[in-house]
Design a protein around this motif. Structure first.
Motif, PDB file in Angstrom:
ATOM      1  N   ALA A   1      32.323  26.764  32.237  1.00 15.84           N
ATOM      2  CA  ALA A   1      31.172  27.130  33.057  1.00 15.84           C
ATOM      3  C   ALA A   1      29.928  27.165  32.178  1.00 15.84           C
ATOM      4  N   HIS A   2      28.772  27.231  32.814  1.00 18.38           N
ATOM      5  CA  HIS A   2      27.504  27.217  32.082  1.00 18.38           C
ATOM      6  C   HIS A   2      26.694  28.450  32.437  1.00 18.38           C
ATOM      7  N   GLY A   3      26.273  29.191  31.402  1.00 20.28           N
ATOM      8  CA  GLY A   3      25.459  30.374  31.624  1.00 20.28           C
ATOM      9  C   GLY A   3      26.199  31.428  32.428  1.00 20.28           C
ATOM     10  N   ASN A   4      25.515  32.009  33.391  1.00 13.36           N
ATOM     11  CA  ASN A   4      26.122  33.064  34.220  1.00 13.36           C
ATOM     12  C   ASN A   4      26.799  32.508  35.462  1.00 13.36           C
ATOM     13  N   SER A   5      26.753  31.194  35.618  1.00 14.03           N
ATOM     14  CA  SER A   5      27.339  30.584  36.800  1.00 14.03           C
ATOM     15  C   SER A   5      28.837  30.411  36.620  1.00 14.03           C
ATOM     16  N   SER A   6      29.557  30.505  37.708  1.00  9.92           N
ATOM     17  CA  SER A   6      31.000  30.241  37.680  1.00  9.92           C
ATOM     18  C   SER A   6      31.291  28.772  37.985  1.00  9.92           C
ATOM     19  N   GLU A   7      30.249  28.010  38.272  1.00 10.29           N
ATOM     20  CA  GLU A   7      30.416  26.594  38.594  1.00 10.29           C
ATOM     21  C   GLU A   7      30.841  25.823  37.355  1.00 10.29           C
ATOM     22  N   GLY A   8      31.880  24.996  37.488  1.00 19.42           N
ATOM     23  CA  GLY A   8      32.371  24.220  36.362  1.00 19.42           C
ATOM     24  C   GLY A   8      31.429  23.076  36.011  1.00 19.42           C
ATOM     25  N   VAL A   9      31.175  22.897  34.697  1.00 15.05           N
ATOM     26  CA  VAL A   9      30.337  21.792  34.233  1.00 15.05           C
ATOM     27  C   VAL A   9      31.136  20.824  33.364  1.00 15.05           C
ATOM     28  N   ALA A  10      32.364  21.199  33.011  1.00 11.59           N
ATOM     29  CA  ALA A  10      33.250  20.341  32.222  1.00 11.59           C
ATOM     30  C   ALA A  10      34.668  20.879  32.349  1.00 11.59           C
TER      31      ALA A  10
ATOM     32  N   LEU B   1      35.805  15.913  38.602  1.00 18.08           N
ATOM     33  CA  LEU B   1      36.923  16.828  38.343  1.00 18.08           C
ATOM     34  C   LEU B   1      36.482  18.256  38.051  1.00 18.08           C
ATOM     35  N   ASN B   2      35.189  18.497  37.895  1.00 14.78           N
ATOM     36  CA  ASN B   2      34.753  19.828  37.454  1.00 14.78           C
ATOM     37  C   ASN B   2      35.059  20.911  38.478  1.00 14.78           C
ATOM     38  N   GLY B   3      34.960  20.573  39.756  1.00 17.90           N
ATOM     39  CA  GLY B   3      35.256  21.560  40.781  1.00 17.90           C
ATOM     40  C   GLY B   3      36.733  21.859  40.893  1.00 17.90           C
ATOM     41  N   ALA B   4      37.567  20.836  40.715  1.00 17.71           N
ATOM     42  CA  ALA B   4      39.014  20.985  40.868  1.00 17.71           C
ATOM     43  C   ALA B   4      39.713  21.358  39.574  1.00 17.71           C
ATOM     44  N   CYS B   5      38.978  21.443  38.479  1.00 17.45           N
ATOM     45  CA  CYS B   5      39.570  21.712  37.163  1.00 17.45           C
ATOM     46  C   CYS B   5      40.389  22.997  37.166  1.00 17.45           C
ATOM     47  N   PRO B   6      41.621  22.979  36.631  1.00 22.13           N
ATOM     48  CA  PRO B   6      42.412  24.210  36.547  1.00 22.13           C
ATOM     49  C   PRO B   6      41.635  25.310  35.829  1.00 22.13           C
ATOM     50  N   LYS B   7      41.803  26.527  36.276  1.00 16.21           N
ATOM     51  CA  LYS B   7      41.031  27.662  35.764  1.00 16.21           C
ATOM     52  C   LYS B   7      41.128  27.778  34.243  1.00 16.21           C
TER      53      LYS B   7
ATOM     54  N   VAL C   1      38.549   4.173  29.213  1.00 14.47           N
ATOM     55  CA  VAL C   1      37.859   5.434  29.473  1.00 14.47           C
ATOM     56  C   VAL C   1      38.868   6.531  29.223  1.00 14.47           C
ATOM     57  N   SER C   2      38.507   7.452  28.328  1.00 12.44           N
ATOM     58  CA  SER C   2      39.456   8.454  27.850  1.00 12.44           C
ATOM     59  C   SER C   2      39.072   9.861  28.298  1.00 12.44           C
ATOM     60  N   LEU C   3      40.093  10.574  28.809  1.00 10.32           N
ATOM     61  CA  LEU C   3      39.976  12.003  29.109  1.00 10.32           C
ATOM     62  C   LEU C   3      40.827  12.814  28.140  1.00 10.32           C
ATOM     63  N   VAL C   4      41.236  12.199  27.038  1.00 14.98           N
ATOM     64  CA  VAL C   4      42.041  12.900  26.036  1.00 14.98           C
ATOM     65  C   VAL C   4      41.269  14.072  25.452  1.00 14.98           C
ATOM     66  N   ASP C   5      39.948  13.910  25.313  1.00 15.07           N
ATOM     67  CA  ASP C   5      39.085  14.993  24.832  1.00 15.07           C
ATOM     68  C   ASP C   5      38.456  15.769  25.978  1.00 15.07           C
ATOM     69  N   GLY C   6      39.074  15.713  27.147  1.00 16.43           N
ATOM     70  CA  GLY C   6      38.535  16.419  28.302  1.00 16.43           C
ATOM     71  C   GLY C   6      37.592  15.554  29.105  1.00 16.43           C
ATOM     72  N   TYR C   7      36.840  16.212  29.996  1.00 15.95           N
ATOM     73  CA  TYR C   7      36.037  15.509  31.002  1.00 15.95           C
ATOM     74  C   TYR C   7      34.741  16.272  31.217  1.00 15.95           C
TER      75      TYR C   7
ATOM     76  N   PHE D   1      47.273  16.245  35.748  1.00 21.46           N
ATOM     77  CA  PHE D   1      46.124  16.547  36.612  1.00 21.46           C
ATOM     78  C   PHE D   1      45.056  15.469  36.457  1.00 21.46           C
ATOM     79  N   PHE D   2      44.737  15.116  35.194  1.00 25.68           N
ATOM     80  CA  PHE D   2      43.766  14.059  34.942  1.00 25.68           C
ATOM     81  C   PHE D   2      44.286  12.695  35.420  1.00 25.68           C
ATOM     82  N   LYS D   3      45.565  12.416  35.140  1.00 27.20           N
ATOM     83  CA  LYS D   3      46.125  11.102  35.440  1.00 27.20           C
ATOM     84  C   LYS D   3      46.200  10.833  36.941  1.00 27.20           C
ATOM     85  N   HIS D   4      46.589  11.825  37.697  1.00 29.34           N
ATOM     86  CA  HIS D   4      46.694  11.637  39.135  1.00 29.34           C
ATOM     87  C   HIS D   4      45.320  11.406  39.761  1.00 29.34           C
ATOM     88  N   ALA D   5      44.302  12.094  39.241  1.00 29.00           N
ATOM     89  CA  ALA D   5      42.948  11.940  39.767  1.00 29.00           C
ATOM     90  C   ALA D   5      42.318  10.630  39.329  1.00 29.00           C
TER      91      ALA D   5
END
Length: 237
Positions: free
Chosen positions: A157-166, A146-152, A115-121, A199-203
Motif C-alpha cells: 500500500a502507499h501512504g495511509n491508503s489501504s489501496e494496493g499499488v504493487a 493485479l494490485n486489487g486482487a493481490c493476496p494480503k 515479461v517477468s513477475l518473478v520480482d513481483g508486479y 496466483f500470478f500465473k493464472h492471471a
C-alpha cells in the motif's frame, strides 16, 4: 552514420496508456552497450521511441507515484531504482516491479524476450514485436491489474491508503528458499510453483511467475521492433 536496418538496430516504442504519469527505467546487462536514457518521464497517453543496438540485453520497467522532496531527491512508491534522480544510472528496479526482459540477437540470431513477475508486479504491461522475420514473434505480457486482487500477505500500500499499488513476490515477502529457488531449491526439479506464484500465473499465463517458469514464458523473434505498452487495453490472442 550507418542507416538503421534490422541487422544494425531495433527500436523500443514505449507507450503510457495509464491514467497517470509513469517514469520508465532501463537497466543494461553486463558487458553490453548502455542504453540511454536510463530513466525518463512519460505522461499519460504519450510514447517515446528509443533506438536499441542489436547486441543489447537488459530490462525495462515503469516507476509509479514519483515525487521530489525538499532536498531535491527524486523517489517513487513502486519500482524505484534508488538513484535519487529520474535517470536510473545503472541501478535496477527495487521490487516489486513488472519487468520486460530482452536479449537481442542471441543464439541463432534470435531475440529472446519475456515479461517477468518473478520480482513481483506493479503495472500491467504488454510487449508486442513488429516486423520480425521468424521465431514465433508472439506478444507477451500481463494485461490484468493485479494490485486489487493481490493476496494480503503480498500487497503493498502507499501512504495511509489501504489501496494496493504493487504486489510482492513470495520470495520478497517471506524469504523462504522454496519461494526464492535458492539453497536446496536452486534447480528446476526442486523449485516448484507455489500457491503464490500460481496466483500470478493464472492471471497472466504468458508471464514468468517464478524462476524456472521458462517453457511458457520466454518468446523469440528475429529482428523485430518492439512496442512496450504500460496499462494496455484488454488483449487476447
Amino acid at each position: 552514420m550507418i542507416s538503421k536496418g534490422p541487422v544494425d538496430s531495433t527500436t523500443f516504442k514505449i507507450v503510457n496508456n495509464c491514467r497517470r504519469t509513469i517514469w520508465p527505467g532501463i537497466l543494461t546487462g553486463a558487458n553490453r552497450p548502455i542504453l540511454y536514457p536510463t530513466g525518463f518521464t512519460l505522461t499519460s497517453g504519450k510514447s517515446k521511441t528509443i533506438a536499441v543496438p542489436r547486441s543489447w540485453s537488459g530490462r525495462l520497467w515503469a516507476r509509479t507515484l514519483c515525487s521530489v522532496d525538499s532536498a531535491g531527491k527524486f523517489s517513487c512508491a513502486t519500482a524505484d531504482c534508488g538513484s535519487g534522480k529520474v535517470q536510473c544510472a545503472g541501478a535496477g528496479a527495487i521490487p516489486p516491479a513488472t519487468l520486460a526482459e530482452f536479449t537481442l540477437n542471441g543464439d541463432q540470431g534470435l531475440d529472446f524476450y519475456d515479461v517477468s513477475l518473478v520480482d513481483g508486479y506493479n503495472l500491467p504491461m504488454l510487449v508486442v514485436p513488429r516486423g520480425g522475420t521468424g521465431g514465433g514473434c508472439s506478444p507477451t505480457g500481463c494485461l490484468v491489474d493485479l494490485n486489487g486482487a493481490c493476496p494480503k500477505a503480498l500487497k503493498v500500500a502507499h501512504g495511509n491508503s489501504s489501496e494496493g499499488v504493487a504486489c510482492k513476490s513470495a520470495c520478497e515477502a517471506f524469504g523462504n528458499p522454496e519461494y526464492c529457488c535458492s539453497e536446496g531449491f536452486a534447480t528446476p526439479d526442486t523449485c516448484q510453483p507455489s500457491a503464490y506464484s500460481l496466483f500470478f500465473k493464472h492471471a497472466c499465463p504468458r508471464s514468468y511467475s517464478y524462476a524456472y517458469d521458462d517453457k511458457t514464458s520466454t518468446f523469440t523473434c528475429t529482428g523485430p521492433d518492439y512496442i512496450i505498452i504500460f496499462c494496455p487495453a484488454p488483449y487476447t490472442r
